[in-house]
Scaffold this active site. Structure first.
Site, PDB file in Angstrom:
ATOM      1  CG  ASP A   1      -2.007  -0.990   1.197  1.00  0.00           C
ATOM      2  OD1 ASP A   1      -2.979  -0.753   0.462  1.00  0.00           O
ATOM      3  OD2 ASP A   1      -1.908  -2.020   1.890  1.00  0.00           O
TER       4      ASP A   1
ATOM      5  NE  ARG B   1      -6.306   5.171   2.858  1.00  0.00           N
ATOM      6  CZ  ARG B   1      -6.783   3.997   3.266  1.00  0.00           C
ATOM      7  NH1 ARG B   1      -7.493   3.907   4.388  1.00  0.00           N
ATOM      8  NH2 ARG B   1      -6.570   2.927   2.546  1.00  0.00           N
TER       9      ARG B   1
ATOM     10  CE  LYS C   1      -6.012   1.408  -1.144  1.00  0.00           C
ATOM     11  NZ  LYS C   1      -4.904   0.895  -0.338  1.00  0.00           N
ATOM     12  CG  HIS C   2     -10.965   0.418   0.166  1.00  0.00           C
ATOM     13  ND1 HIS C   2     -10.601   1.745   0.236  1.00  0.00           N
ATOM     14  CD2 HIS C   2      -9.976  -0.284   0.773  1.00  0.00           C
ATOM     15  CE1 HIS C   2      -9.431   1.847   0.895  1.00  0.00           C
ATOM     16  NE2 HIS C   2      -9.040   0.623   1.231  1.00  0.00           N
TER      17      HIS C   2
ATOM     18  CG  HIS D   1      -8.762  -1.328   9.296  1.00  0.00           C
ATOM     19  ND1 HIS D   1      -9.041  -0.323   8.415  1.00  0.00           N
ATOM     20  CD2 HIS D   1      -7.621  -1.920   8.870  1.00  0.00           C
ATOM     21  CE1 HIS D   1      -8.106  -0.299   7.478  1.00  0.00           C
ATOM     22  NE2 HIS D   1      -7.234  -1.254   7.728  1.00  0.00           N
TER      23      HIS D   1
ATOM     24  CG  ASP E   1      -8.816  -4.185   2.621  1.00  0.00           C
ATOM     25  OD1 ASP E   1      -7.617  -4.403   2.876  1.00  0.00           O
ATOM     26  OD2 ASP E   1      -9.364  -3.083   2.827  1.00  0.00           O
TER      27      ASP E   1
END
Length: 560
Positions: free
Chosen positions: A116, A185, A215-216, A228, A301
């Protein structure tokens, strides 16, 4: 020497020459597996199952466990995480040793070596690699060239290390301020701007031979939770997603996007349930493959993330579900015990269900197609990087990074700016880079480093530390970067209205917090966490140049 003997020697030499011609050259040895359908059909069960695994290792070097997995399980890819990527020469040697092990197996199929390295906030390979201003900074500057050059620069650094796949660009459309895990991001809250800049980034990275992974999927930008830790549930209908979150994918697919990463997010309006998208046949097989027409590589992921385990069935079952849903590769960060549990579960499934092997064959065909396209080209990313010449091969472009950061700096509120050299300034922040750049531009300024700041709550003792010193200074320059610093700034002015006019804000990462601070009269947004972004932000506060960046987020207005 008589004629008969000479004739026999001639025949021997001829036969030896023919044998040598028929032997595979080094390039042929690398490309002997490049008939994907035939290769997948001829694989043993172990070779076939191994190719769908992308796993992490404890590092920082290539430990015996990962080398054994490559040799014995014939895995398809290795993921480089932050704990592997601090010492660049050691990382380069690890990459080389892993690829050598893969190329020594029966089929000589090279590994995907992935990481990443999005730019900006997320940068798993550290050391001497560039700290770019990041995607949102690129969008604020508004130049496609900045995205192209950023992709090229990051790609060149990864190439020098032998890393051939990058889990970037992030194409999540940032429409929910609570999507903290995405934040800067993302490029923008505008899907078209996101798509155009992602295309430029893709071409920059592709110029270095790097396999990009968008992504995502289908999109994390409207999530109010971090996948997460839990499963975000997004109730947007398909009609909204098609014109917003999926627009970047639609455009990138037309640019021959090689890979997509699926996110651990639920979209009940599409799938009819709360199964994560990464495990959903409706979303991968139906939406991504059929409706959008994507025929490239699909990777999950990390399955250790809690969002992937929301059904309570555990990671081995999640891995099976992911493959049955249409993913081609399953990513599992650590550890070797878990890797073995997943392997054993999937291997038993191959024995139990005759339909499982053909499903894996389809996945491996797609894996081999991408490997054949990218890893056998004449200028492919080197399998064995030169660790001794690494720093000569990593291009530094500090001038570009600074100029790009300056283009991005955005005036959000300009009353009381620029700061005056005669003012007594107190720099307050939790980031050493902020204090370093501020002290270089304002050498006489006071400094207050908030040594500990939880992401979501103010640092213990932070408020009292500031209050004890404010009377000594004319202005406070405050670094605003996280929900915790946002809460601290609100507490600072609560019951102290006179302080409001004395505060100037340098916002980094996402500027969404400024939307809830309408009283701030002096603020610029700089987005990045690197030296160049802080320098650019302070130069704008000091009046060294007039910032002209534009906020790439809807809902935050300028006060001029």
């Amino acid at each position: 020497m008589n004629y008969s003997l000479r004739s026999e020697l001639t025949i021997v030499v001829f036969l030896v020459a023919m044998i040598l011609l028929l032997l595979p050259t080094p390039l042929q040895a690398e490309t002997g597996w490049t008939e994907p359908e035939a290769t997948a059909a001829a694989m043993s069960d172990t070779e076939l199952l191994g190719q769908v695994f992308m796993i992490g290792f404890s590092g920082p070097g290539a430990d015996p466990t990962i080398l054994a997995w490559i040799e014995e399980k014939r895995i398809g890819g290795v993921k480089i995480f932050g704990w592997n990527g601090a010492n660049l020469p050691r990382l380069a040697r690890a990459v080389g040793s892993m690829q050598q092990k893969a190329l020594a197996t029966r089929l000589q199929i090279p590994l995907f070596i992935a990481t990443d390295q999005e730019g900006g906030w997320v940068r798993h390979v550290k050391g001497e690699t560039s700290v770019t201003p990041g995607n949102m900074s690129i969008a604020a500057g508004g130049l496609g060239y900045d995205a192209l050059r950023t992709g090229e620069l990051i790609g060149a650094e990864l190439r020098a290390l032998g890393i051939n796949m990058n889990f970037a660009p992030t194409v999540d459309v940032y429409v929910n301020p609570e999507a903290h895990v995405i934040g800067p991001r993302a490029f923008s809250s505008d899907p078209m701007q996101t798509a155009v800049l992602a295309q430029a980034y893709l071409h920059g990275m592709r110029s270095q031979g790097i396999i990009c992974t968008a992504k995502h999927f289908p999109g994390h930008g409207n999530a109010d939770r971090d996948s997460h830790g839990s499963l975000p549930i997004i109730y947007d209908p398909l009609s909204v997603l098609m014109e917003r979150d999926l627009l970047p994918y639609r455009m990138l697919i037309n640019e021959d996007l090689p890979a997509v990463m699926t996110g651990h997010l639920a979209f009940p309006e599409i799938s009819g349930n709360t199964v994560p998208a990464s495990l959903s046949p409706e979303i991968i097989g139906g939406l991504l493959r059929k409706k959008l027409g994507f025929q490239g590589l699909v990777i999950t992921d990390d399955l250790r993330m809690n969002g992937a385990q929301s059904n309570g069935e555990g990671i081995p079952q999640a891995a099976e579900d992911a493959l049955r849903a249409g993913n081609d590769m399953i990513m599992i960060s650590l550890d070797s015990r878990l890797h073995e549990e997943v392997w054993d579960h999937l291997r038993r499934e191959m024995d139990r269900d005759p339909s499982f092997r053909p499903l894996l064959e389809e996945a491996v065909v797609r894996i081999l197609r991408i490997k054949a396209e990218y890893l056998t080209a004449a200028d492919h990313v080197p399998f064995i990087p030169d660790a001794e010449e690494l720093y000569r091969r990593i291009p530094a472009d500090q001038d570009f990074l600074f100029q790009q950061a300056c283009r991005a700096v955005t005036p959000v509120a300009d009353r009381g700016l620029p700061l005056k050299e005669s003012e007594r300034l107190l720099l307050v922040g939790q980031l050493p880079g902020f204090l370093k750049a501020g002290s270089e531009r304002f050498p006489d300024a006071g400094r207050l480093l908030l040594n500990y700041e939880p992401f979501y709550s103010p640092p213990p003792g932070g408020l009292s530390s500031i209050i004890s010193r404010v009377s000594e200074y004319d202005r406070i320059v405050f670094c605003l970067s996280t929900p915790g610093s946002f809460e601290l700034l609100k507490q600072l002015v609560q019951g102290r209205p006179a302080l409001k006019q004395r505060i100037a804000v340098l916002s980094v990462l996402t500027p969404v917090y400024l939307q809830e601070l309408p009283w701030v009269e002096a603020a610029v947004a700089a987005y990045g966490l690197g030296e160049e972004s802080f320098r650019a932000g302070f130069a704008a506060l000091a009046g060294d140049f007039t910032p002209e960046g534009r906020l790439p987020l809807a809902g935050i207005s300028r006060t001029r």
